[in-house]
Write an enzyme that holds these catalytic residues in place. Structure first.
Site, PDB file in Angstrom:
ATOM      1  N   HIS A 100       3.988   7.348   8.637  1.00  0.00           N
ATOM      2  CA  HIS A 100       2.590   7.758   8.856  1.00  0.00           C
ATOM      3  C   HIS A 100       1.651   6.576   8.692  1.00  0.00           C
ATOM      4  CE1 HIS A 100       1.184   8.045   4.579  1.00  0.00           C
ATOM      5  NE2 HIS A 100       2.430   8.400   4.312  1.00  0.00           N
ATOM      6  N   ASP A 125       1.703   2.726   1.021  1.00  0.00           N
ATOM      7  CA  ASP A 125       2.082   4.072   1.443  1.00  0.00           C
ATOM      8  C   ASP A 125       1.122   4.481   2.556  1.00  0.00           C
ATOM      9  OD1 ASP A 125       2.589   6.801   1.677  1.00  0.00           O
ATOM     10  OD2 ASP A 125       1.688   7.301  -0.258  1.00  0.00           O
ATOM     11  N   GLU A 180      -0.400  12.761   7.373  1.00  0.00           N
ATOM     12  CA  GLU A 180       0.585  13.064   6.335  1.00  0.00           C
ATOM     13  C   GLU A 180      -0.070  13.239   4.972  1.00  0.00           C
ATOM     14  OE1 GLU A 180       3.519  12.475   3.161  1.00  0.00           O
ATOM     15  OE2 GLU A 180       1.743  11.258   3.578  1.00  0.00           O
ATOM     16  N   GLU A 181      -1.086  12.431   4.666  1.00  0.00           N
ATOM     17  CA  GLU A 181      -1.699  12.481   3.341  1.00  0.00           C
ATOM     18  C   GLU A 181      -2.457  13.778   3.086  1.00  0.00           C
ATOM     19  OE1 GLU A 181      -0.962  10.661   1.042  1.00  0.00           O
ATOM     20  OE2 GLU A 181      -0.445   8.652   1.757  1.00  0.00           O
ATOM     21  N   ASP A 187       9.033   6.488   3.969  1.00  0.00           N
ATOM     22  CA  ASP A 187       7.840   6.614   3.125  1.00  0.00           C
ATOM     23  C   ASP A 187       8.090   5.856   1.826  1.00  0.00           C
ATOM     24  OD1 ASP A 187       5.298   7.484   2.217  1.00  0.00           O
ATOM     25  OD2 ASP A 187       5.532   9.371   3.281  1.00  0.00           O
ATOM     26  N   HIS A 233       0.002   5.533  -4.991  1.00  0.00           N
ATOM     27  CA  HIS A 233      -1.343   6.068  -4.783  1.00  0.00           C
ATOM     28  C   HIS A 233      -2.386   5.371  -5.652  1.00  0.00           C
ATOM     29  CE1 HIS A 233      -0.596  10.107  -2.504  1.00  0.00           C
ATOM     30  NE2 HIS A 233       0.082   9.094  -1.995  1.00  0.00           N
TER      31      HIS A 233
END
Length: 369
Positions: free
Chosen positions: A72, A189, A223-224, A244, A324
């Site tokens: 993604h 990410d 995706e997030e 990922d 994150h």
């Protein structure tokens, strides 16, 4: 199947260009164009969904059953929740991330008519004014605000700048590569996953290796926020390998080196047979790897299955420290996964029976035991 050299210089170059292209979920058009331009340079055909998910096609000897490899290109970010009387902005997160990782971040605010730089700060940010209260104030998105780098100190000033509720805020990535091979940045990410997928695609096309079936590199844009690979698949896809990040935190078996193969996440176990195929490829081609399970994690695979796609899924990850947040990975892991992806693209489909959505019992696999 054969091992194919990966152009590491290209991998890092495209990673940095992805990182410097803001793409919080919902504001991804610019990064979509960047990936499309890379595919055009390689001569790889592709299609876009209405919102911008990308499905490329590497032609194989047979059309079905297809396989797909997905990463993604959307990231975490924020949006303006309200305009405050002091000329600052209240924010809400885009995607799931903690406000403690936002404190001090440099950002870009995108309005309808332009863009402005600024910083996310806690409500009490001056040590010379608040002293110990800085350490005692609560954490959370309701306790931070966006300080815009303009001469504005009230609500009217914000309105004259064209700032509105719902404007997007992109967080600076601040990437750095060390001499020891570590890569530090926000949004690795999954910009790192997209970069290594492009590098693997480049290797396969440049070396003109024969693929047994069509393979679709997919780049998703939501995706997030949960929907991910629910779009861009079609019914001929029987296998999907997701790329990922993995979490190298206490209690995890992930590593910042090699390939971390996820056996299960909060959506449940990944496909038994496809996951074992990935492990077998790592063993056969001597690609360093380890296995892990993620309890608080979901990926494009979960989105695809929840959307009703009857597809075998597996997940390979590059180990990320401080996921994150301000993340760290190692170049070696990206190279290992790119090598694995290039080999997986050359591998035959798991089962001939999988070219049919529904079929008889004949040819259906079983598990050892």
């Amino acid at each position: 199947m054969k091992a194919i050299p990966i152009d590491t210089r290209y991998l890092l170059d495209v990673l940095f260009r992805l990182l410097f292209t803001p793409s919080p979920s919902g504001y991804t058009d610019r990064v979509v164009h960047l990936v499309c331009e890379e595919l055009e340079r390689m001569g790889v055909p592709f299609e876009l969904t209405r919102r911008g998910a990308i499905r490329a096609t590497l032609k194989g000897e047979a059309r079905r059953p297809n396989k797909a490899v997905v990463a993604h290109i959307d990231t975490l970010g924020a949006m303006v929740k309200s305009l405050k009387p002091n000329g600052r902005l209240q924010l809400v997160p885009v995607g799931h991330w903690n406000a403690r990782f936002a404190e001090g971040a440099r950002c870009t605010l995108f309005t309808d008519i332009g863009q402005h730089r600024g910083t996310i700060l806690p409500l009490k940010a001056s040590g010379h004014t608040f002293g110990p209260e800085i350490d005692n104030q609560p954490g959370g998105w309701e306790y931070v605000e966006f300080r815009i780098d303009e001469r504005v100190s009230d609500l009217g000033g914000l309105l004259r700048l064209g700032v509105h509720v719902g404007d997007f805020v992109a967080i600076d990535t601040a990437p750095e590569v060390t001499g020891t091979g570590f890569i530090n940045a926000r949004h690795l990410d999954d910009k790192a996953g997209a970069a290594l997928l492009l590098a693997a695609t480049k290797a396969v096309t440049e070396h003109e290796v024969a693929l047994p079936v069509d393979c679709h590199p997919l780049f998703t844009i939501s995706e997030e926020v949960g929907s991910g690979a629910s779009a861009a698949l079609h019914q001929d896809v029987a296998e999907m390998l997701t790329i990922d990040n993995g979490t190298t935190a206490p209690g995890q078996n992930s590593s910042e080196f090699g390939v971390t193969i996820c056996m299960a996440d909060m959506g449940g176990p990944f496909d038994y047979h496809l996951t074992r195929r990935v492990i077998q490829l790592c063993q056969e081609f001597q690609i360093p790897h380890q296995r892990d399970i993620f309890k608080y994690y979901r990926s494009d695979s979960a989105a695809a299955l929840e959307a009703g796609n009857d597809v075998r899924t597996a997940l390979v990850t590059f180990g990320v420290d401080a996921s994150h947040g301000y993340e760290r990975i190692h170049q070696e892991s990206l190279e290992s996964i790119a090598e694995l992806v290039a080999v997986y693209m050359q591998s035959p489909p798991l089962y001939a029976r999988d070219r049919y959505e529904m079929g008889p019992r004949a040819g259906f696999p079983t598990m050892p035991g």
